[in-house]
Scaffold this motif. Structure first.
Motif, PDB file in Angstrom:
ATOM      1  N   ARG A 213       0.829  -1.200   0.000  1.00 33.59           N
ATOM      2  CA  ARG A 213       0.000   0.000   0.000  1.00 33.59           C
ATOM      3  C   ARG A 213       0.865   1.252   0.000  1.00 33.59           C
ATOM      4  NH1 ARG A 213      -3.465   2.572  -2.167  1.00 33.59           N
ATOM      5  NH2 ARG A 213      -4.889   3.894  -1.003  1.00 33.59           N
ATOM      6  N   LEU A 214       2.001   1.211   0.688  1.00 29.99           N
ATOM      7  CA  LEU A 214       2.906   2.357   0.686  1.00 29.99           C
ATOM      8  C   LEU A 214       3.468   2.616  -0.709  1.00 29.99           C
ATOM      9  CD1 LEU A 214       4.840   1.765   4.035  1.00 29.99           C
ATOM     10  CD2 LEU A 214       3.247   3.638   3.523  1.00 29.99           C
ATOM     11  N   VAL A 215       3.723   1.560  -1.464  1.00 33.81           N
ATOM     12  CA  VAL A 215       4.194   1.727  -2.846  1.00 33.81           C
ATOM     13  C   VAL A 215       3.140   2.472  -3.661  1.00 33.81           C
ATOM     14  CG1 VAL A 215       4.773   0.503  -4.970  1.00 33.81           C
ATOM     15  CG2 VAL A 215       5.710  -0.276  -2.793  1.00 33.81           C
ATOM     16  N   GLU A 216       1.893   2.032  -3.579  1.00 37.29           N
ATOM     17  CA  GLU A 216       0.817   2.681  -4.334  1.00 37.29           C
ATOM     18  C   GLU A 216       0.653   4.144  -3.918  1.00 37.29           C
ATOM     19  OE1 GLU A 216      -2.594   0.285  -3.578  1.00 37.29           O
ATOM     20  OE2 GLU A 216      -2.067  -1.215  -5.095  1.00 37.29           O
ATOM     21  N   LEU A 217       0.736   4.402  -2.620  1.00 40.06           N
ATOM     22  CA  LEU A 217       0.552   5.768  -2.125  1.00 40.06           C
ATOM     23  C   LEU A 217       1.707   6.672  -2.541  1.00 40.06           C
ATOM     24  CD1 LEU A 217      -0.838   4.895   1.412  1.00 40.06           C
ATOM     25  CD2 LEU A 217      -2.094   6.025  -0.436  1.00 40.06           C
TER      26      LEU A 217
END
Length: 966
Positions: free
Chosen positions: A802-806
């Motif tokens: 999720r951090l990658v997407e954000l």
């Protein structure tokens, strides 16, 4: 005139018709995969279980086979000409004889033919599907698990899924094949319509079908006929003509009758084969055949009833009584006939009946028989009138006792229930419940047995009730299963009050009941309930009846449930602790299936964290072991394939992901839990092209989701909405999101409402969908605040994916709001640093235009990668993008395989630090009290050692070699 019979010696019982007319060698018997209820016996097998055998050949008849119009038409060549040959006529018209003759004709022509015969135990299509699967070498839908623990998470596969697998296999069949299905009228399952339609319209033309039935086939015959695929055979084609009557009477009897007598028999019977055969039996036993024929009249009475009555009246009273008792049995051998009837002369009677063609049909080779249905129905009706009920029930009870001794436990239960011996049936079930439910998958039949018992007020023991709940679970009847668990709990409380000295046994029962509750909570998506119950179960001390009395597989099951809940609720540390506990317990259980489930649970944790490389590698290894131990079609293999497909999609290996989805999707409705299914659907939607065709169409995926609790359908809507956004279909995305209450405006309370009702996993997915919709709608300020809040939440939960997407969202927002590529590049660099080790490529592929624009608008120094792995990952991301900036080539020149020619000196490393701080050559010279020329000389030597040409490349190279402190 009464027929007298000398009693045969018991010594002939082992082969009572070996020397009779029409005798032949034993038919080959094919054992099919257990998990079905095929015609035949329960046979003991290793481990104390049972397996079933099914007739693979048609019966052998002692009487001469008489040709009819139908047999002449169907035996003109190597196989019937039509795709479907429907043989439909009332009982007694020789349908089984005809199909048997066709089968023998196929053997003559060396054409493969498969025989399937249904009986009154086949109201559903399950046994027919099982027999077809066994013939094709496919594992059945409800299967004998190579690992008994496999059943703990294995449900019954829907008939449509099994039919689809069968058709896929048959479509690959390359040679002529004839399928003969006898007595299809017994099957009342609507699924048989689909099976017939698929066999006729969706298999190669060289696969043909012959079906017999007493009623019209449950199938669109008009469509079949319009396509020229149907040939129909009814009473007209199955009836005897004059020549057939004479053949059935036989040469000896014809010489005792006048020439016109055969014509009179034809007129009286109208060529009905059963009636002609009854006439032959009646007249052959008469000293004056002509006189007996003259005395016969079928006026005002059903001809079959009259003839059968006459035949029965000709038997001596002992044989007549024997037949009435024998009619209570579905099938029998000499031993069962003797035990059930209580007649010591049973084997001699059977030899006589066979020799005189009195409607005995062999099954399972030469050792076992059944009565012709017409004759048995007549005898049962007679027995109901002439035999006292107690006598008939005694026959059934003795049959149950004998079958139990012979380990034919399914038959024993059937006979005990028919006899009203409910306590006896309950005793057998108490001993065999685990085998029938867990090992054999007799779900429908087991539920019917329990239903019959309970209708009489008989509830059985702990084992029968425990496995009754599992049978309900496997059939996805969760509401009824919960009611049964509650009833077991009440019963346990009463037992605790009334039973003394049984504390340990009741403690074991209580622990097993709790496992049922936990499993039901996971299956029905009551995750908080499952978490609390699993925690209490695992925390119990030895003194309270804890792990010391629990089977290792039970401990692993509960620990796995706790891990699933923790992973779904974003508690990775708790989830990992539970995975370790499950793994340690399953090592003691020696269960290949259990090891597979631990691999699944571990992968769920890794996928939730975004570690796709580790998840994929672990799953691939576990799938290989599971295939070897449990078979390719094992449910756990399909479940692992779904999770591996998710990892493959995120690693941007779409072809591999599709292959894994093909393996896993068709088993999703029968094996796994909501969270494993969700990963498979996520992968499928990300591979969806936008066109609804094939296995990845949205209607198909929605049907899969509908088989699970509502949360999965909501998750699927999120997946679909996000995919629409990626495909540029904003209106479609808005319509899909609206079903979740997501609009273009930020709803700050939405996440809280979703989390309270459905948990963290769906809450995070809804928030991600809402954020992407905001960005796609151009509401960048609202989206920017949402990104910041979600990033903090993802960091606390350890959700790297999720951090990658954000971070990519932040890069896009920065570029759009500031029109400055450098800050946006920093966000992209952060995403790369998180994703490189985990091979999380998919989100970068989805944002190719953004990345190409940033690369074109930046310089080499704007990409400060700290490792060779990140640099290579960045180059891989940029491959295929329209990048005109030379910095990509410069980064590629930083070959990580290049080794240092010489270790940098302390001074050179000091210079690296100052370069990293952004100091110019003059500033470095001032700081170190050196001349600019000396600084340049040191830098020249440093660049040579690093194999680079400028400052930016030096910094990148130094970071890849860990020469700088970060």
């Amino acid at each position: 005139m009464k027929l007298q019979l000398q009693h045969a010696s018991p010594a002939v019982a082992a082969g009572w018709h070996a020397d009779t007319p029409g005798g032949a060698s034993a038919c080959h018997i094919a054992a099919i995969g257990a998990g079905y209820e095929p015609q035949g016996a329960d046979m003991p097998m290793a481990g104390g279980g049972y397996r079933q055998v099914l007739e693979s050949c048609p019966p052998l008849f002692s009487f001469p086979i008489v040709a009819t119009a139908a047999s002449r038409m169907l035996q003109g060549g190597a196989s019937p000409l039509c795709k479907l040959s429907a043989v439909v006529a009332p009982i007694g018209y020789g349908k089984t004889v005809l199909l048997s003759t066709i089968y023998q004709n196929c053997l003559h022509w060396q054409q493969p033919a498969w025989w399937f015969c249904l009986d009154d135990r086949d109201p559903s299509v399950e046994r027919l599907l099982g027999a077809l699967e066994a013939r094709l070498g496919m594992p059945p839908g409800e299967t004998l698990a190579p690992d008994p623990a496999m059943a703990v998470h294995q449900g019954g596969e829907p008939e449509s899924e099994r039919i689809g697998r069968l058709m896929a296999c048959l479509r690959c069949w390359q040679s002529p094949l004839l399928l003969l299905i006898d007595n299809l009228n017994y099957c009342h399952d609507p699924a048989v319509n689909e099976l017939l339609e698929q066999l006729v319209f969706n298999t190669p033309p060289w696969i043909r079908l012959v079906c017999s039935s007493t009623v019209a086939l449950p199938f669109d015959m008009v469509r079949c006929k319009l396509h020229g695929l149907l040939a129909q055979y009814g009473t007209a084609e199955l009836s005897f003509d004059l020549d057939g009557v004479q053949q059935m009477l036989g040469a000896d009897l014809c010489t005792r009758l006048r020439p016109e007598s055969a014509r009179a028999i034809l007129q009286q019977t109208e060529g009905w084969p059963a009636a002609v055969r009854l006439m032959q039996i009646l007249l052959s036993s008469s000293p004056d055949a002509e006189k007996s024929l003259a005395a016969f009249s079928g006026v005002d009475q059903d001809i079959a009833t009259l003839l059968t009555t006459e035949v029965l009246n000709e038997f001596a009273p002992p044989l007549r009584g024997f037949l009435l008792s024998l009619s209570q049995l579905r099938d029998f051998d000499a031993h069962l006939a003797r035990a059930a009837t209580g007649d010591a002369h049973a084997d001699g009677y059977l030899r006589y009946l066979w020799a005189h063609n009195v409607f005995l049909i062999p099954v399972e080779g030469e050792q076992r028989y059944r009565m012709h249905n017409l004759f048995r129905e007549f005898l049962r009706a007679k027995a109901a009138l002439e035999m006292p009920e107690a006598q008939r029930l005694a026959v059934l009870e003795r049959a149950a006792q004998h079958c139990e001794k012979e380990v034919r436990c399914a038959d024993a239960i059937d006979y005990a229930l028919a006899a009203g011996a409910n306590a006896h049936a309950a005793q057998i079930l108490e001993r065999t419940s685990a085998v029938f439910v867990r090992d054999l998958g007799y779900l429908r039949r087991y539920l019917a047995w329990i239903g019959q018992l309970r209708a009489t007020g008989e509830y059985g023991g702990w084992e029968a009730d425990y496995w009754y709940v599992w049978a309900l679970v496997f059939r996805r009847r969760y509401g009824q299963a919960r009611e049964e668990v509650a009833r077991l709990g009440e019963r346990l409380e009463q037992a605790g009050e009334g039973e003394r000295g049984s504390g340990r046994r009741l403690a074991q029962v209580a622990r097993r009941i709790e496992i049922l509750r936990i499993t039901l909570a996971v299956y029905t998506d009551r995750l908080e309930e499952a978490r609390q119950q699993a925690g209490r179960w695992l925390a119990m001390s030895d003194l309270e009846g804890g792990p010391c009395i629990d089977a290792p597989f039970d401990v692993a099951t509960v620990a796995s449930a706790a891990a699933i809940v923790s992973a779904s609720d974003c508690r990775p540390m708790d989830a990992r602790r539970m995975v370790r506990a499950a793994s340690a317990s399953i090592d003691q259980a020696d269960s290949a299936y259990g090891e597979g489930w631990v691999a699944v649970v571990n992968a769920l944790v890794l996928l939730r964290e975004g570690d796709y490389v580790s998840a994929y590698n672990g799953l691939v290894d576990a799938m290989a072991r599971a295939r070897q131990e449990l078979g390719q079609q094992a449910g756990i293999v399909g479940t692992m394939a779904l999770l591996a497909s998710k990892a493959a999609v995120e690693m941007d290996v779409p072809d591999e992901a599709r292959k894994l989805l093909d393996c896993g999707l068709h088993q999703m409705t029968t094996h796994g839990i909501l969270d494993t299914a969700a990963h498979g659907l996520d992968a499928a939607v990300k591979l969806w092209s936008g066109a609804d065709a094939g296995a990845l169409s949205l209607p198909v995926l929605r049907r899969y989701a509908a088989a699970y609790p509502p949360r999965l359908s909501l998750m699927l809507s999120c997946f679909i909405a996000r995919r629409h956004i990626q495909l540029g279909q904003l209106d479609e995305a808005r319509r899909e999101a609206a079903a979740l209450g997501i609009g273009d405006d930020l709803d700050g309370a939405l996440g809280g409402r979703i989390q309270a009702e459905y948990g963290s996993a769906l809450r995070d997915l809804v928030q991600a969908t809402q954020l992407e919709l905001l960005i796609a709608s151009g509401k960048l300020k609202a989206a920017s605040k949402e990104v910041s809040d979600e990033a903090a939440r993802a960091r606390s939960a350890g959700r790297i994916e999720r951090l990658v997407e954000l971070a990519l969202d932040e890069a896009f927002l920065s570029q759009c709001m500031t029109h400055n590529a450098v800050p946006a590049a920093r966000y992209l660099t952060r995403a790369i640093s998180l994703a490189a080790r985990r091979r999380h490529l998919r989100p970068f592929r989805d944002r190719g235009d953004l990345i190409a624009g940033l690369v074109n608008d930046t310089r080499l120094k704007d990409w400060p990668f700290v490792s060779e792995e990140e640099r290579r990952f960045f180059v891989e991301i940029c491959s295929g993008l329209k990048v005109g900036n030379p910095i990509l080539e410069q980064i590629q020149e930083l070959d990580g395989a290049h080794t240092l020619g010489e270790t940098p000196t302390t001074r050179e490393l000091e210079l690296l630090g100052l370069i990293e701080a952004g100091l110019s050559n003059q500033e470095i010279a001032d700081r170190l009290s050196l001349s600019v020329a000396t600084v340049k000389w040191h830098l020249y030597n440093l660049y040579a050692k690093l194999g680079v040409k400028n400052r930016a490349s030096a910094l990148a190279r130094a970071r890849s070699l860990n020469l700088l402190q970060w």
